[in-house]
Write an enzyme that holds these catalytic residues in place. Sequence first.
Site, PDB file in Angstrom:
ATOM      1  N   CYS A 152      -3.489  -3.210   4.386  1.00 51.58           N
ATOM      2  CA  CYS A 152      -2.589  -4.222   4.963  1.00 51.58           C
ATOM      3  C   CYS A 152      -3.013  -5.649   4.640  1.00 51.58           C
ATOM      4  O   CYS A 152      -2.361  -6.607   5.052  1.00 51.58           O
ATOM      5  CB  CYS A 152      -2.501  -4.030   6.481  1.00 51.58           C
ATOM      6  N   GLU A 193       0.838  -1.190   0.000  1.00 56.36           N
ATOM      7  CA  GLU A 193       0.000   0.000   0.000  1.00 56.36           C
ATOM      8  C   GLU A 193       0.880   1.249   0.000  1.00 56.36           C
ATOM      9  O   GLU A 193       0.417   2.345   0.283  1.00 56.36           O
ATOM     10  CB  GLU A 193      -0.977  -0.005   1.163  1.00 56.36           C
ATOM     11  N   HIS A 244      -2.457  -9.261  12.416  1.00 52.93           N
ATOM     12  CA  HIS A 244      -1.884  -8.081  11.771  1.00 52.93           C
ATOM     13  C   HIS A 244      -1.601  -7.095  12.902  1.00 52.93           C
ATOM     14  O   HIS A 244      -2.480  -6.832  13.735  1.00 52.93           O
ATOM     15  CB  HIS A 244      -2.896  -7.496  10.776  1.00 52.93           C
TER      16      HIS A 244
HETATM   17  N1  COA Z   1       1.640   4.528  30.360  1.00 51.70           N
HETATM   18  C1  COA Z   1       1.004   3.450  29.827  1.00 51.70           C
HETATM   19  N2  COA Z   1       0.040   3.565  28.885  1.00 51.70           N
HETATM   20  C2  COA Z   1      -0.279   4.799  28.446  1.00 51.70           C
HETATM   21  C3  COA Z   1       0.355   5.950  28.955  1.00 51.70           C
HETATM   22  C4  COA Z   1       1.359   5.781  29.963  1.00 51.70           C
HETATM   23  N3  COA Z   1       2.014   6.807  30.493  1.00 51.70           N
HETATM   24  N4  COA Z   1      -0.182   7.032  28.335  1.00 51.70           N
HETATM   25  C5  COA Z   1      -1.115   6.576  27.474  1.00 51.70           C
HETATM   26  N5  COA Z   1      -1.183   5.220  27.540  1.00 51.70           N
HETATM   27  C6  COA Z   1      -2.041   4.308  26.766  1.00 51.70           C
HETATM   28  C7  COA Z   1      -3.457   4.769  26.617  1.00 51.70           C
HETATM   29  O1  COA Z   1      -4.232   4.458  27.756  1.00 51.70           O
HETATM   30  C8  COA Z   1      -3.887   3.972  25.404  1.00 51.70           C
HETATM   31  O2  COA Z   1      -4.159   2.655  25.760  1.00 51.70           O
HETATM   32  P1  COA Z   1      -5.534   1.961  25.303  1.00 51.70           P
HETATM   33  O3  COA Z   1      -5.516   1.978  23.795  1.00 51.70           O
HETATM   34  O4  COA Z   1      -5.438   0.572  25.828  1.00 51.70           O
HETATM   35  O5  COA Z   1      -6.646   2.751  25.848  1.00 51.70           O
HETATM   36  C9  COA Z   1      -2.605   3.942  24.553  1.00 51.70           C
HETATM   37  O6  COA Z   1      -1.539   4.279  25.434  1.00 51.70           O
HETATM   38  C10 COA Z   1      -2.594   4.920  23.392  1.00 51.70           C
HETATM   39  O7  COA Z   1      -2.973   6.168  23.885  1.00 51.70           O
HETATM   40  P2  COA Z   1      -3.937   7.122  23.069  1.00 51.70           P
HETATM   41  O8  COA Z   1      -4.188   8.344  23.837  1.00 51.70           O
HETATM   42  O9  COA Z   1      -5.120   6.352  22.568  1.00 51.70           O
HETATM   43  O10 COA Z   1      -2.958   7.443  21.835  1.00 51.70           O
HETATM   44  P3  COA Z   1      -3.145   8.343  20.573  1.00 51.70           P
HETATM   45  O11 COA Z   1      -4.412   9.111  20.605  1.00 51.70           O
HETATM   46  O12 COA Z   1      -1.885   9.105  20.465  1.00 51.70           O
HETATM   47  O13 COA Z   1      -3.274   7.305  19.355  1.00 51.70           O
HETATM   48  C11 COA Z   1      -3.163   5.375  17.985  1.00 51.70           C
HETATM   49  C12 COA Z   1      -2.808   5.983  19.335  1.00 51.70           C
HETATM   50  C13 COA Z   1      -2.723   3.928  17.971  1.00 51.70           C
HETATM   51  C14 COA Z   1      -4.669   5.426  17.767  1.00 51.70           C
HETATM   52  C15 COA Z   1      -2.430   6.151  16.863  1.00 51.70           C
HETATM   53  O14 COA Z   1      -1.067   5.950  17.010  1.00 51.70           O
HETATM   54  C16 COA Z   1      -2.847   5.726  15.463  1.00 51.70           C
HETATM   55  O15 COA Z   1      -3.799   6.240  14.924  1.00 51.70           O
HETATM   56  N6  COA Z   1      -2.107   4.800  14.844  1.00 51.70           N
HETATM   57  C17 COA Z   1      -2.432   4.259  13.568  1.00 51.70           C
HETATM   58  C18 COA Z   1      -3.497   3.213  13.726  1.00 51.70           C
HETATM   59  C19 COA Z   1      -3.407   2.274  12.607  1.00 51.70           C
HETATM   60  O16 COA Z   1      -2.328   1.911  12.198  1.00 51.70           O
HETATM   61  N7  COA Z   1      -4.510   1.835  12.053  1.00 51.70           N
HETATM   62  C20 COA Z   1      -4.364   1.044  10.863  1.00 51.70           C
HETATM   63  C21 COA Z   1      -5.300  -0.016  10.760  1.00 51.70           C
HETATM   64  S1  COA Z   1      -5.066  -1.345  11.759  1.00 51.70           S
END
Ligand code: COA
Length: 390
Positions: free
Chosen positions: A111, A79, A233
């Site tokens: 993916c 992709e 994945h």
């Molecule tokens: N210690 C431990 N965990 C922590 C933390 C800390 N100090 N601070 C935050 N976290 C955890 C949060 O609780 C959360 O856990 P949860 O998902 O179990 O609730 C996790 O870390 C991520 O935090 P969040 O605030 O949701 O992160 P974000 O808003 O920055 O976004 C993603 C995270 C994954 C959504 C983002 O990186 C993304 O969009 N990635 C791409 C997703 C993708 O690839 N999709 C493709 C299809 S599969």
Amino acid sequence: MKIGIDKIGFHTPHLYVDMNNLAVARNVEPEKFTIGIGQEKMAVPPITQDPVTLAANAALEILDEEDKEKIDFVIFGTESGIDHSKSAGVYVHHLLGLDSHARTIEVKQACYGATAAIQMAKGHIALNPKSRVLVLGSDIARYGLNTSGEATQGAGAVALVISADPKIMALEDQSAYLTADIMDFWRPIYSDKAFVDGKFSNEQYILFFSKVWEAYKEKTDHGLKDFEAICYHLPYTKMGMKALKTILDEGTEEDKERLSANYKISADYNRNVGNIYTGSLYLSLLSLLEQKEDLEAGSRIGLYSYGSGAVGEFFTGILQPHYREYLHVEQHTKLFSSRTEVTVPEYEEIFEKTLPIDGSSLELDIEKDPANICLAGIKDNMRQYVNKLR
Ligand code: COA
């Protein structure tokens, strides 16, 4: 006739950034990246590596002369392809010196591409049992500096030879799949970075998993007890765990422990590479096979593939006798241990350095890149590839 994975190769760039350092630079607690998202290191592709070279390097380590003669179908799942018209597979076909009497195509569904390729390969082998198919899953995951997706970037490729009487894993025929038109992650043709609705994407990944898992169970009489491990994945390693947790209560305490422990092993390579999109599920499978030394032949492994947009599939394979003898554990251990760490400013500079898009030429220094197959530049709008072994 058994059809499945005869060989698996893998390649990732020689550079990486430590997620603790990236967290500090982005003003977030390191545990958010290492525990909350579950990533340790993120592969950083130098400008001399692109999806073509990553795939060619992954295949180079596994193909022998017999494969080169017998492979008559190359299917490149990606992709982050480099051309809207020409298949990335054609470059790889040439760089590897494959027999010219072959079909070569590129397939796309986020993916899920490499899984589509494997299923197509299965059909091809069923009709042509003496053939071999080269399936490639190769990508560079780019969300952009300072974006929420940044911590889930990565780069790498997996190469699989699909054949009759496979040495590593026979794929079973029962499979469950699903398509729904959703906008959780996409990359319009004018953008070199993906757009993602991260939370929605996470929800859909889990929803698709529960639907294909239920559909699979309806088609078979299998339950958790029949699986030694389930590989996912992995856009980031916490994601697969979230999906696994939704079904663990269906099993006994022993099932829970076995599947949770094996999940951890299957996520190890991904934790140290980052998201490689199409290759991610197969990198997870590789991590399990190479790192769990007592995984017995005959074990059933579940495979959950998800490609945003979205298509999901749950399918299975049975490990073949003496499969361990056909893995490349030593090469992969060396590949990981010989990587060089870059600082966050260095990573940012590498990230921003892209090929010209105005038709001008550029020659690249490929001596600094230890990979055998590199991108040496661009001339007259044509990428110039070099196989250093030739
Ligand atoms: N210690 C431990 N965990 C922590 C933390 C800390 N100090 N601070 C935050 N976290 C955890 C949060 O609780 C959360 O856990 P949860 O998902 O179990 O609730 C996790 O870390 C991520 O935090 P969040 O605030 O949701 O992160 P974000 O808003 O920055 O976004 C993603 C995270 C994954 C959504 C983002 O990186 C993304 O969009 N990635 C791409 C997703 C993708 O690839 N999709 C493709 C299809 S599969």
